[in-house]
Design a protein around this motif. Structure first.
Motif, mmCIF file in Angstrom:
data_model
loop_
_atom_site.group_PDB
_atom_site.id
_atom_site.type_symbol
_atom_site.label_atom_id
_atom_site.label_comp_id
_atom_site.label_asym_id
_atom_site.label_seq_id
_atom_site.Cartn_x
_atom_site.Cartn_y
_atom_site.Cartn_z
ATOM 1 N N GLY A 2 0.793 -1.219 0.057
ATOM 2 C CA GLY A 2 0.180 -0.039 -0.024
ATOM 3 C C GLY A 2 0.757 1.215 -0.123
ATOM 4 O O GLY A 2 0.436 2.335 -0.560
ATOM 5 N N MET A 3 2.104 1.077 0.615
ATOM 6 C CA MET A 3 2.806 2.452 0.693
ATOM 7 C C MET A 3 4.365 2.036 1.083
ATOM 8 O O MET A 3 4.468 0.871 1.840
ATOM 9 N N MET A 4 5.314 2.438 0.406
ATOM 10 C CA MET A 4 6.515 1.963 0.507
ATOM 11 C C MET A 4 7.379 3.242 0.292
ATOM 12 O O MET A 4 7.554 3.897 -0.735
ATOM 13 N N VAL A 5 8.116 3.832 1.522
ATOM 14 C CA VAL A 5 8.817 5.056 1.408
ATOM 15 C C VAL A 5 9.990 5.140 2.353
ATOM 16 O O VAL A 5 9.991 4.244 3.349
ATOM 17 N N SER A 6 11.085 5.416 1.611
ATOM 18 C CA SER A 6 12.544 5.260 2.483
ATOM 19 C C SER A 6 12.562 6.385 3.493
ATOM 20 O O SER A 6 11.967 7.676 3.368
ATOM 21 N N LEU A 7 12.945 6.162 4.969
ATOM 22 C CA LEU A 7 13.049 7.048 5.897
ATOM 23 C C LEU A 7 14.557 7.680 6.136
ATOM 24 O O LEU A 7 14.638 8.801 6.313
ATOM 25 N N ASP A 8 15.326 6.843 6.093
ATOM 26 C CA ASP A 8 16.753 7.009 6.457
ATOM 27 C C ASP A 8 17.684 6.062 5.533
ATOM 28 O O ASP A 8 17.174 4.936 5.311
ATOM 29 N N HIS A 9 18.817 6.540 5.563
ATOM 30 C CA HIS A 9 19.672 5.859 4.696
ATOM 31 C C HIS A 9 21.424 6.072 5.074
ATOM 32 O O HIS A 9 21.626 7.187 5.223
ATOM 33 N N THR A 10 21.993 5.122 5.295
ATOM 34 C CA THR A 10 23.471 5.151 5.894
ATOM 35 C C THR A 10 24.386 4.383 4.876
ATOM 36 O O THR A 10 24.192 3.270 4.484
ATOM 37 N N ILE A 11 25.313 5.104 4.482
ATOM 38 C CA ILE A 11 26.370 4.368 3.447
ATOM 39 C C ILE A 11 27.777 4.549 4.400
ATOM 40 O O ILE A 11 28.101 5.501 4.770
ATOM 41 N N TYR A 12 28.531 3.581 4.653
ATOM 42 C CA TYR A 12 30.153 3.248 5.235
ATOM 43 C C TYR A 12 30.719 2.975 3.817
ATOM 44 O O TYR A 12 30.498 1.768 3.420
ATOM 45 N N PHE A 13 31.609 3.906 3.173
ATOM 46 C CA PHE A 13 32.592 3.573 2.250
ATOM 47 C C PHE A 13 33.763 3.086 2.936
ATOM 48 O O PHE A 13 34.589 3.782 3.368
ATOM 49 N N HIS A 14 34.124 1.837 2.669
ATOM 50 C CA HIS A 14 35.219 1.157 3.103
ATOM 51 C C HIS A 14 36.460 1.292 2.251
ATOM 52 O O HIS A 14 37.518 1.333 3.027
#
Length: 353
Positions: free
Chosen positions: A278-290
């Motif tokens: 019914g609903m799909m939304v991103s809230l937060d996002h983290t990237i660790y660049f190794h």
């Protein structure tokens, strides 16, 4: 408050630079020194995926990173990026990226970036950079997860051929090329035991140096991310039910079936009676660049995604991105809203078509 015209870019949109990869043109930002220090804007229109509430989140992440990098010398590379999606962005309006210089140290530097449209913050991120070689010459502790194997036979994963060109029609025009998604442990009754894998690479040849590769990886890191929940739970996400597909035009049926199979969900007929998104939304996002200096986003990379938890209308997904030689390039985490809608009465004569 800065007012912006109702058009996709604040300045006249230039034609694509043929000497750059498509992703470099997509993520180009322009400095607006006339408005103040460390203010940038999107050079070209942001992409709004069909059916999405707003512009593609990966493009905002990557342009914020591109803007922040412009405030640092080239010997600093991003090692972590913590983001929050606040409002759906519009592809019809320009974006202003306000970069705040939080700290400049010998080894690390920190920036916060707010992406705004019409004075409202639609996205914010805090980005940390590390100076190359700052750990010194003394050997440091080191380990990394290996690239996953292809299956019980223990064979290493193999990238698609360099001349691969078999994407569904809806996917073959973007700046990134992708291979079919594989769902590992697909028959497991436990969603947390399932994983998805997919090979991706930027189209063309990236010419803008290692920072352009970092921007490109940030862009693609948001692709299919929270959607992992729909795959491991086998949720239906098209705007019509599986049993209505035979009523669609034949060419539409073919496109839907190929796209569904491409995403690792198998046959459309197997989805009858499954819950619908019914609903799909991103809230937060983290990237660790190794390994920021080893990223080559225009070469095949494989991502592996899994979800340790979902509940209360939200889900968490983790992602690991490897180069084709097995180097762990980045680890990402995302939380998003994933809500179901009530299934219609299958005996009802009403139809969405």
């Amino acid at each position: 408050m800065t007012t912006m015209p109702d058009r996709p870019t604040l300045l006249r949109e230039p034609p694509p630079d043929p000497n750059k990869a498509p992703i470099e043109n997509v993520l180009e930002v322009t400095e607006l020194a006339v408005l103040g220090p460390n203010i940038f804007t999107n050079t070209r229109r942001a992409w709004h995926p069909p059916g999405a509430r707003g512009i593609y989140g990966g493009s905002v992440i990557a342009m914020c990173l591109a803007a922040a990098q412009r405030t640092l010398s080239d010997d600093f590379s991003v090692h972590s990026c913590h983001c929050y999606f606040l409002l759906a962005g519009s592809s019809e309006l320009p974006i202003l990226f306000h970069v705040e210089n939080v700290r400049d140290g010998r080894s690390f530097a920190t920036r916060t970036v707010q992406a705004k449209q019409k004075g409202r913050c639609i996205f914010t991120t805090t980005i940390s950079f590390v100076r190359e070689g700052s750990a010194g010459p003394i050997p440091q502790v080191s380990h990394a997860s290996p690239m996953p194997l292809s299956g019980p036979d223990g064979e290493p994963l193999r990238p698609p051929p360099d001349d691969f060109d078999d994407e569904p029609e809806l996917l073959n025009e973007g700046p990134f090329q992708s291979h079919r998604i594989e769902v590992v442990n697909r028959d497991s009754p436990h969603p947390h035991e399932k994983k998805t894998r997919q090979w991706v690479r930027a189209r063309g040849k990236i010419t803008g140096g290692h920072q352009a590769h970092l921007n490109a990886l940030a862009y693609v890191s948001d692709s299919y991310f929270i959607g992992t929940i729909t795959r491991i739970h086998q949720l239906w996400r098209f705007p019509f039910r599986p049993d209505e597909i035979p009523k669609l035009p034949e060419d539409t049926q073919k496109r839907v079936r190929k796209l569904h199979e491409w995403e690792g969900l198998g046959e459309v007929e197997d989805m009858r009676g499954r819950p619908e998104v019914g609903m799909m939304v991103s809230l937060d996002h983290t990237i660790y660049f190794h390994e920021p200096r080893k990223i080559r986003a225009d070469e095949w990379m494989v991502n592996e995604m899994e979800s340790p938890w979902a509940g209360d209308g939200r889900g968490v997904v983790t992602q690991r991105i490897f180069s084709k030689d097995g180097t762990l390039l980045a680890t990402c985490i995302q939380e998003g809203v994933v809500r179901l809608k009530d299934l219609p009465d299958v005996n009802s004569k009403e139809s969405k078509l």
